[in-house]
Write a protein that holds these residues in place. Structure first.
Motif, PDB file in Angstrom:
ATOM      1  N   PRO A 173     -47.803   4.724  -7.455  1.00 51.65           N
ATOM      2  CA  PRO A 173     -46.809   5.147  -6.472  1.00 51.65           C
ATOM      3  C   PRO A 173     -46.840   4.233  -5.244  1.00 51.65           C
ATOM      4  O   PRO A 173     -47.092   4.670  -4.116  1.00 51.65           O
ATOM      5  CB  PRO A 173     -47.260   6.581  -6.137  1.00 51.65           C
ATOM      6  CG  PRO A 173     -48.736   6.555  -6.329  1.00 51.65           C
ATOM      7  CD  PRO A 173     -49.014   5.552  -7.416  1.00 51.65           C
ATOM      8  N   LEU A 174     -46.618   2.952  -5.493  1.00 52.72           N
ATOM      9  CA  LEU A 174     -46.713   1.932  -4.440  1.00 52.72           C
ATOM     10  C   LEU A 174     -45.481   1.036  -4.521  1.00 52.72           C
ATOM     11  O   LEU A 174     -44.923   0.827  -5.605  1.00 52.72           O
ATOM     12  CB  LEU A 174     -47.980   1.092  -4.640  1.00 52.72           C
ATOM     13  CG  LEU A 174     -49.302   1.863  -4.523  1.00 52.72           C
ATOM     14  CD1 LEU A 174     -50.466   1.011  -5.021  1.00 52.72           C
ATOM     15  CD2 LEU A 174     -49.540   2.304  -3.090  1.00 52.72           C
ATOM     16  N   ARG A 175     -45.119   0.490  -3.365  1.00 55.18           N
ATOM     17  CA  ARG A 175     -43.912  -0.337  -3.311  1.00 55.18           C
ATOM     18  C   ARG A 175     -44.113  -1.699  -3.985  1.00 55.18           C
ATOM     19  O   ARG A 175     -45.239  -2.225  -4.011  1.00 55.18           O
ATOM     20  CB  ARG A 175     -43.494  -0.552  -1.856  1.00 55.18           C
ATOM     21  CG  ARG A 175     -42.790   0.660  -1.268  1.00 55.18           C
ATOM     22  CD  ARG A 175     -41.920   0.206  -0.135  1.00 55.18           C
ATOM     23  NE  ARG A 175     -42.746  -0.483   0.850  1.00 55.18           N
ATOM     24  CZ  ARG A 175     -42.924  -0.055   2.096  1.00 55.18           C
ATOM     25  NH1 ARG A 175     -42.333   1.028   2.512  1.00 55.18           N
ATOM     26  NH2 ARG A 175     -43.682  -0.734   2.927  1.00 55.18           N
ATOM     27  N   ASP A 176     -43.017  -2.253  -4.451  1.00 54.33           N
ATOM     28  CA  ASP A 176     -43.050  -3.595  -5.040  1.00 54.33           C
ATOM     29  C   ASP A 176     -43.637  -4.580  -4.030  1.00 54.33           C
ATOM     30  O   ASP A 176     -43.351  -4.489  -2.825  1.00 54.33           O
ATOM     31  CB  ASP A 176     -41.627  -4.083  -5.371  1.00 54.33           C
ATOM     32  CG  ASP A 176     -40.956  -3.261  -6.473  1.00 54.33           C
ATOM     33  OD1 ASP A 176     -41.569  -2.309  -6.971  1.00 54.33           O
ATOM     34  OD2 ASP A 176     -39.804  -3.589  -6.801  1.00 54.33           O
ATOM     35  N   ALA A 177     -44.398  -5.524  -4.503  1.00 47.93           N
ATOM     36  CA  ALA A 177     -44.906  -6.643  -3.699  1.00 47.93           C
ATOM     37  C   ALA A 177     -45.523  -6.185  -2.372  1.00 47.93           C
ATOM     38  O   ALA A 177     -45.293  -6.779  -1.333  1.00 47.93           O
ATOM     39  CB  ALA A 177     -43.766  -7.644  -3.423  1.00 47.93           C
ATOM     40  N   SER A 178     -46.308  -5.113  -2.435  1.00 48.91           N
ATOM     41  CA  SER A 178     -46.866  -4.558  -1.200  1.00 48.91           C
ATOM     42  C   SER A 178     -48.359  -4.858  -1.018  1.00 48.91           C
ATOM     43  O   SER A 178     -48.936  -4.514   0.002  1.00 48.91           O
ATOM     44  CB  SER A 178     -46.647  -3.041  -1.171  1.00 48.91           C
ATOM     45  OG  SER A 178     -47.195  -2.437  -2.318  1.00 48.91           O
ATOM     46  N   LEU A 179     -48.988  -5.502  -2.010  1.00 47.44           N
ATOM     47  CA  LEU A 179     -50.442  -5.710  -1.957  1.00 47.44           C
ATOM     48  C   LEU A 179     -50.803  -7.183  -2.113  1.00 47.44           C
ATOM     49  O   LEU A 179     -50.086  -7.935  -2.783  1.00 47.44           O
ATOM     50  CB  LEU A 179     -51.122  -4.942  -3.099  1.00 47.44           C
ATOM     51  CG  LEU A 179     -50.928  -3.430  -3.127  1.00 47.44           C
ATOM     52  CD1 LEU A 179     -51.460  -2.878  -4.442  1.00 47.44           C
ATOM     53  CD2 LEU A 179     -51.639  -2.779  -1.954  1.00 47.44           C
ATOM     54  N   ASN A 180     -51.935  -7.557  -1.543  1.00 50.31           N
ATOM     55  CA  ASN A 180     -52.417  -8.935  -1.705  1.00 50.31           C
ATOM     56  C   ASN A 180     -53.470  -9.076  -2.802  1.00 50.31           C
ATOM     57  O   ASN A 180     -53.753 -10.193  -3.233  1.00 50.31           O
ATOM     58  CB  ASN A 180     -52.978  -9.455  -0.384  1.00 50.31           C
ATOM     59  CG  ASN A 180     -51.856  -9.926   0.521  1.00 50.31           C
ATOM     60  OD1 ASN A 180     -50.937 -10.610   0.070  1.00 50.31           O
ATOM     61  ND2 ASN A 180     -51.900  -9.549   1.782  1.00 50.31           N
ATOM     62  N   ALA A 181     -54.088  -7.981  -3.202  1.00 52.14           N
ATOM     63  CA  ALA A 181     -55.097  -8.075  -4.267  1.00 52.14           C
ATOM     64  C   ALA A 181     -55.243  -6.727  -4.972  1.00 52.14           C
ATOM     65  O   ALA A 181     -55.113  -5.675  -4.338  1.00 52.14           O
ATOM     66  CB  ALA A 181     -56.444  -8.500  -3.680  1.00 52.14           C
ATOM     67  N   VAL A 182     -55.493  -6.795  -6.270  1.00 54.43           N
ATOM     68  CA  VAL A 182     -55.807  -5.594  -7.053  1.00 54.43           C
ATOM     69  C   VAL A 182     -57.105  -5.863  -7.804  1.00 54.43           C
ATOM     70  O   VAL A 182     -57.211  -6.861  -8.531  1.00 54.43           O
ATOM     71  CB  VAL A 182     -54.681  -5.246  -8.057  1.00 54.43           C
ATOM     72  CG1 VAL A 182     -55.086  -4.033  -8.891  1.00 54.43           C
ATOM     73  CG2 VAL A 182     -53.361  -4.972  -7.336  1.00 54.43           C
TER      74      VAL A 182
END
Ligand SMILES: C[S@@+](CC[C@H](N)C(=O)[O-])C[C@H]1O[C@@H](n2cnc3c(N)ncnc32)[C@H](O)[C@@H]1O
Length: 206
Positions: free
Chosen positions: A104-113
């Motif tokens: 449940p997270l926005r597209d292109a919202s993170l720098n690392a997983v």
């Protein structure tokens, strides 16, 4: 698809003692591995399948700058609740009860997983890869890591109880091949008896 209730319950029950399975020697090794394979990460980082948050200090040490906006996600609320116990930096990680198949997270919202010791538990690995690709910014990092190879992991899970006995992970080269289909390049693919690492980078354009 909903969170698999049997698997959630399985990990809920493990949660009170999960931290104890990570002694100081193991934590030092994990820190060394992150220094080597992910020396620098930019926030926000998603720790997917975070469990009781053993990685919080490890990820914190690798961040190029502090952030309140990292996320610890897990299907087990009990595991996530454990991560609030005794962690001074816990406030830098927002807790999210969520399934990797449906983030449940926005597209292109993170720098690392970071997927540490969780990938075998994903029933539809391609779906999770598509989700990770969706939520990562171009140039973002995905790290899949285990402390044993796929033979060891698969043997471990086969004996670990009904909820997870069919959970499997592919050889690292096979998973790396799937990763390429989701807009990544692979920077590291390593597998040996006591280590499994894939570091991939989201392409700038797909
Ligand atoms: C083996 S534990 C590892 C926990 C933590 N990464 C660690 O190394 O201590 C696997 C974790 O993944 C979580 N998990 C399993 N399936 C998941 C899914 N589909 N989505 C998110 N988390 C999941 C479990 O609840 C559990 O906390």
């Amino acid at each position: 698809m909903e969170i698999n209730p049997e698997k959630q319950l399985f990990f809920d029950r493990l949660s009170p003692d999960w931290d104890y399975s990570h002694d100081q020697v193991k934590m030092q090794r994990i820190s060394r591995l992150f220094r080597k394979y992910a020396p620098q990460m930019d926030a926000p980082v998603l720790d997917l399948g975070a469990g009781s948050g053993v990685l919080m200090p490890v990820i914190h040490d690798r961040l190029s700058s502090g952030s309140q906006f990292n996320i610890s996600a897990d299907i087990s609320l009990s595991m996530l609740q454990q991560s609030r116990v005794g962690q001074t930096i816990a406030g830098q990680f927002n807790l999210l009860q969520a399934d990797g198949h449906f983030l449940p997270l926005r597209d292109a919202s993170l720098n690392a997983v970071v997927c540490f010791q969780v990938f075998p538990h994903f029933e539809h690995k391609d779906q999770v890869l598509a989700e990770i690709s969706r939520v990562l910014r171009p140039g973002g990092l995905m790290l899949v890591m285990h402390l044993m190879d796929h033979h060891g992991l698969n043997a471990l899970h086969a004996e670990a109880g009904r909820a997870v006995c069919n959970d499997r992970i592919w050889p690292a080269t096979t998973l790396a091949g799937h990763i390429l289909q989701y807009g990544f390049k692979n920077e590291v693919v390593e597998e040996k008896s006591d280590l499994y690492v894939i570091r991939s980078r989201r392409l700038e354009t797909v």
